[in-house]
Design a protein around this motif. Structure first.
Motif, mmCIF file in Angstrom:
data_model
loop_
_atom_site.group_PDB
_atom_site.id
_atom_site.type_symbol
_atom_site.label_atom_id
_atom_site.label_comp_id
_atom_site.label_asym_id
_atom_site.label_seq_id
_atom_site.Cartn_x
_atom_site.Cartn_y
_atom_site.Cartn_z
ATOM 1 N N UNK A 263 0.832 -1.209 0.000
ATOM 2 C CA UNK A 263 0.000 0.000 0.000
ATOM 3 C C UNK A 263 0.865 1.256 0.000
ATOM 4 N N UNK A 264 2.027 1.147 -0.624
ATOM 5 C CA UNK A 264 2.983 2.251 -0.719
ATOM 6 C C UNK A 264 2.326 3.429 -1.443
ATOM 7 N N UNK A 265 2.255 4.606 -0.788
ATOM 8 C CA UNK A 265 1.561 5.746 -1.412
ATOM 9 C C UNK A 265 2.204 6.256 -2.696
ATOM 10 N N UNK A 266 3.439 5.863 -2.982
ATOM 11 C CA UNK A 266 4.079 6.278 -4.232
ATOM 12 C C UNK A 266 4.018 5.207 -5.315
ATOM 13 N N UNK A 267 3.393 4.085 -4.982
ATOM 14 C CA UNK A 267 3.209 2.993 -5.946
ATOM 15 C C UNK A 267 2.052 3.366 -6.887
ATOM 16 N N UNK A 268 2.317 3.350 -8.193
ATOM 17 C CA UNK A 268 1.292 3.768 -9.162
ATOM 18 C C UNK A 268 0.033 2.913 -9.085
ATOM 19 N N UNK A 269 0.200 1.624 -8.806
ATOM 20 C CA UNK A 269 -0.964 0.740 -8.670
ATOM 21 C C UNK A 269 -1.809 1.129 -7.458
ATOM 22 N N UNK A 303 2.024 5.317 5.861
ATOM 23 C CA UNK A 303 3.060 5.543 4.841
ATOM 24 C C UNK A 303 4.478 5.278 5.358
ATOM 25 N N UNK A 304 4.699 5.419 6.660
ATOM 26 C CA UNK A 304 6.041 5.200 7.195
ATOM 27 C C UNK A 304 6.483 3.736 7.076
ATOM 28 N N UNK A 305 5.513 2.840 6.900
ATOM 29 C CA UNK A 305 5.860 1.429 6.689
ATOM 30 C C UNK A 305 6.686 1.255 5.416
ATOM 31 N N UNK A 311 2.945 13.263 5.023
ATOM 32 C CA UNK A 311 2.530 14.118 3.898
ATOM 33 C C UNK A 311 2.368 13.294 2.621
ATOM 34 N N UNK A 312 3.283 12.349 2.384
ATOM 35 C CA UNK A 312 3.155 11.482 1.201
ATOM 36 C C UNK A 312 1.828 10.729 1.226
ATOM 37 N N UNK A 313 1.497 10.180 2.393
ATOM 38 C CA UNK A 313 0.267 9.402 2.510
ATOM 39 C C UNK A 313 -0.970 10.262 2.386
ATOM 40 N N UNK A 314 -0.979 11.387 3.097
ATOM 41 C CA UNK A 314 -2.148 12.269 3.076
ATOM 42 C C UNK A 314 -2.373 12.863 1.687
#
Length: 707
Positions: A263-269, A303-305, A311-314
């Motif tokens: 569930x990486x917030x920078x993962x395009x999927x 997101x820290x996982x 901020x990336x996650x939000x």
């Protein structure tokens, strides 16, 4: 046309004509000494929300005077004229310029003279504004405050005024003390409880316009197609009352629900999954409000996982909701096992991110830096994040204030935070002015509170706990109201307008929060509750292998020298997170407010307080004072029997008896335990403990049924 309420609707809203079981909340509409006849109503518009406004007027008219209302399009002989700026009738009475600045929720209530007859006009830019105006008008009648001539113009201080429900999908409520959840997920969407509309109506009556339906410790399942259809059913009931639905979401939903590898917030999927989910939600619920997120806190994913920031996650979620005007409320309640003072952790995590959040992200900050304690200083994050919208999160449910057994009127607690000066933009930079947009305009402003509502007949478990739901709504609308004004309104609408009842009960309410602080944790003590369920005292904290920051001794630091947490420049230096002059005031024990002394300082037992007593003696007197105050509440309540119904009188009486015993339990447990460190006698002129410390340590309550 004659506006008739059918029997089902009348029963649904009134629940019963005669029962005084608390189910009507503050909407009893008891006959008024000053009867205002508004049975002839003019309205030339028709929307679902205006239908609710008419229905409310009809319920009130029947209850006040026994009359149904007559609604017509003509203004002749009408006592009440309602409508929006689009109404021809309203346009002929109120100039368009008067509606400027009212926004969507504001309203005008005005007395006019037409053809020698006096009428009242309730008008707004929108139909929901009209409904809010109707509730205000009826509140004036209920409290005998409707003047002969009215000229009111009101707008709310916050845009989003939201209840957070910590309700789970299995019907339990985390930190809920009023029975199981209102939301019957297993019955939805096909079976709709009449209490859903009762809930929406009660919220609208105090201006609450949003609700998060589920626990911040969220199950990914809430975003499944099955559950979204259930959420839709509730949204449709709430919509005419101006209430938008929000959901708490689990950050791992793409992985847990969508089957993605992560569930990486920078993962395009992952980004695509959330974009698709947002599109699906808004196709089902077009006015969906947005997401509440608890991430990387107390073991929840975030997101820290993946080495990303809050901020990336939000921002990833905010981008998904942006096309639909949705918002992200991202909680700042984050702490992890650390050598760092827990009170500092939210500030340390979020300050470096200031200015990095999208404009539809609001950081939701608990009122204090620890966790909804009976008294805390305000969180230092308020005002510190100069470029990021912030909102206050209060807790209405009494997790740390005696559950639904203790009478604790929380408006003074809410006001204490809102009126606190942060000095972030100079003197006068109160938490209220920072969060309501006065000092820092933002796209949207918001305020939240964790609800205390369950399926109990009286909604909140304790009849007086209803006042905290009411008080939050009123302060979210107008934080300049006083605790006394709000208590006065609520008592008159909920119980009686007789001054022989109102005045002594108001005195109880206004003193109640301070009494709780005194018999639980005076002078800045905090978090010395029993482990897990947080009911009752356990300053010894004897849970093996538990995290230090879950243990009472972490916070009170009792030793042979003294008591309290050193957060000064010689300790954890939490004072440095506040602006001057607060950091200097809090850093100096002689200047620090004594109500927060043990929060910021480790104080010697023989330290001389401002009244000349030693710290130890003052602690003893504070605990005793709390006990005596609650006993005084009991005596006062005994004299109230002639003024109200027997059921509610008896219910409150039995709760006050529990509270009185609990206060003694708290006093004895804390003083006997701290005495093992102070080695000092308990002052001879206060009531000596009736328990033994060893016996108190053996008390282990089973609180599973409170979930």
């Amino acid at each position: 046309m004659k506006y008739i309420i059918n029997t089902f609707i009348f029963v649904m809203f009134s629940f019963s004509l005669f029962a005084e079981d608390g189910s009507k909340l503050w909407l009893r509409y008891a006959p008024s000494e000053t009867v205002y006849d508004f049975s002839r109503v003019t309205i030339d518009e028709n929307t679902p929300t205006l239908e609710k406004a008419l229905k409310e007027l009809s319920i009130a008219s029947q209850s006040f005077t026994g009359k149904d209302i007559e609604a017509s399009k003509a203004t002749d002989n009408s006592s009440l004229i309602i409508g929006t700026v689009k109404s021809k009738n309203i346009a002929s009475i109120i100039p368009a310029k008067d509606f400027r600045g009212l926004g969507n929720d504001g309203y005008i209530i005005q007395t006019i003279n037409k053809g020698g007859k006096q009428s009242t006009v309730i008008a707004s830019n929108t139909d929901i504004g009209v409904l809010y105006g109707v509730f205000h008008f009826l509140r004036l009648i209920q409290t005998n405050q409707l003047p002969e001539s009215v000229n009111i113009k009101e707008t709310p201080k916050y845009d989003v005024r939201i209840l957070n429900h910590w309700d789970n999908l299995d019907g339990t409520i985390e930190r809920g003390y009023a029975g199981y959840s209102l939301w019957k997920w297993n019955e939805l969407p096909n079976t709709l409880s009449p209490r859903y509309e009762g809930y929406a109506r009660a919220n609208a009556s105090v201006g609450i316009n949003a609700t998060v339906l589920n626990n911040v410790n969220a199950s990914p399942q809430i975003l499944s197609k099955e559950y979204l259809s259930k959420v839709k059913a509730l949204a449709e009931i709430f919509r005419p009352y101006g209430i938008k639905v929000y959901l708490a979401v689990n950050f791992s939903s793409p992985k847990e629900l969508g089957g993605l590898p992560d569930s990486d917030p920078l993962n395009k999927e992952v980004i695509k999954w959330w974009n698709d989910k947002a599109k699906e939600i808004y196709s089902i619920i077009p006015d969906f409000g947005g997401f509440l997120v608890k991430a990387n806190s107390e073991g929840l994913p975030g997101p820290q996982d993946y080495g990303r920031t809050h901020a990336d996650g939000a921002n990833m979620l905010a981008d998904a909701l942006k096309p639909y005007n949705g918002i992200i409320m991202w909680r700042a309640f984050v702490y992890n096992p650390s050598s760092e003072d827990r009170a500092k952790q939210a500030y340390l995590e979020f300050m470096p991110l200031d200015g990095q959040f999208r404009d539809n992200v609001i950081i939701q900050i608990k009122n204090g830096p620890i966790d909804f304690q009976p008294r805390e200083p305000f969180s230092p994050l308020f005002g510190a994040m100069q470029k990021t919208p912030e909102m206050v999160e209060f807790q209405i449910t009494q997790e740390y204030l005696g559950f639904s057994n203790h009478l604790a009127y929380l408006a003074p607690l809410f006001k204490e935070t809102l009126d606190s000066d942060t000095y972030s933009n100079g003197k006068g930079s109160t938490v209220a002015k920072i969060t309501d947009g006065t000092l820092r305009p933002h796209q949207r402003t918001a305020i939240a509170a964790v609800a205390n509502i369950g399926e109990d007949t009286n909604w909140c478990g304790h009849h007086f706990a209803q006042s905290n739901w009411y008080a939050f709504g009123r302060l979210a609308w107008d934080h300049q109201l006083t605790s006394e004004q709000i208590a006065d309104e609520w008592i008159k609408m909920t119980f009686s307008k007789d001054k022989n009842f109102v005045n002594p009960v108001k005195d109880i309410m206004l003193a109640s929060r301070e009494a709780v602080v005194d018999y639980m944790m005076p002078m800045g003590l905090h978090h010395i509750f029993a482990f897990g369920h947080h009911y009752g005292p356990e300053p010894w904290g004897d849970v093996p292998n538990a995290r230090p920051d879950w243990m009472p001794w972490y916070y009170h630091n009792a030793d042979s020298i003294g008591l309290g947490f050193n957060r000064t420049s010689t300790g954890s230096n939490a004072v440095s997170q506040y602006f001057s002059p607060l950091k200097e005031i809090y850093n100096d024990p002689s200047r620090c407010p004594e109500s927060l002394l043990l929060w910021f300082h480790h104080i010697p037992w023989n330290y001389k307080m401002k009244n000349g007593r030693s710290m130890w003696d003052e602690l003893c007197y504070k605990y005793d004072s709390g006990v005596q105050q609650v006993r005084g509440f009991r005596k006062t309540w005994e004299q109230m029997q002639p003024y109200i119904d027997e059921q509610r009188f008896s219910d409150v009486k039995s709760k006050l008896e529990i509270q009185s015993k609990d206060a003694v339990w708290w006093k004895d447990a804390c003083l006997l335990y701290f005495q093992t460190f102070s080695k000092r006698p308990i002052a001879s002129d206060i009531e000596l403990p009736i328990h033994k410390l060893d016996d108190l340590k053996k008390i282990k309550l089973d609180m599973k049924h409170h979930n």
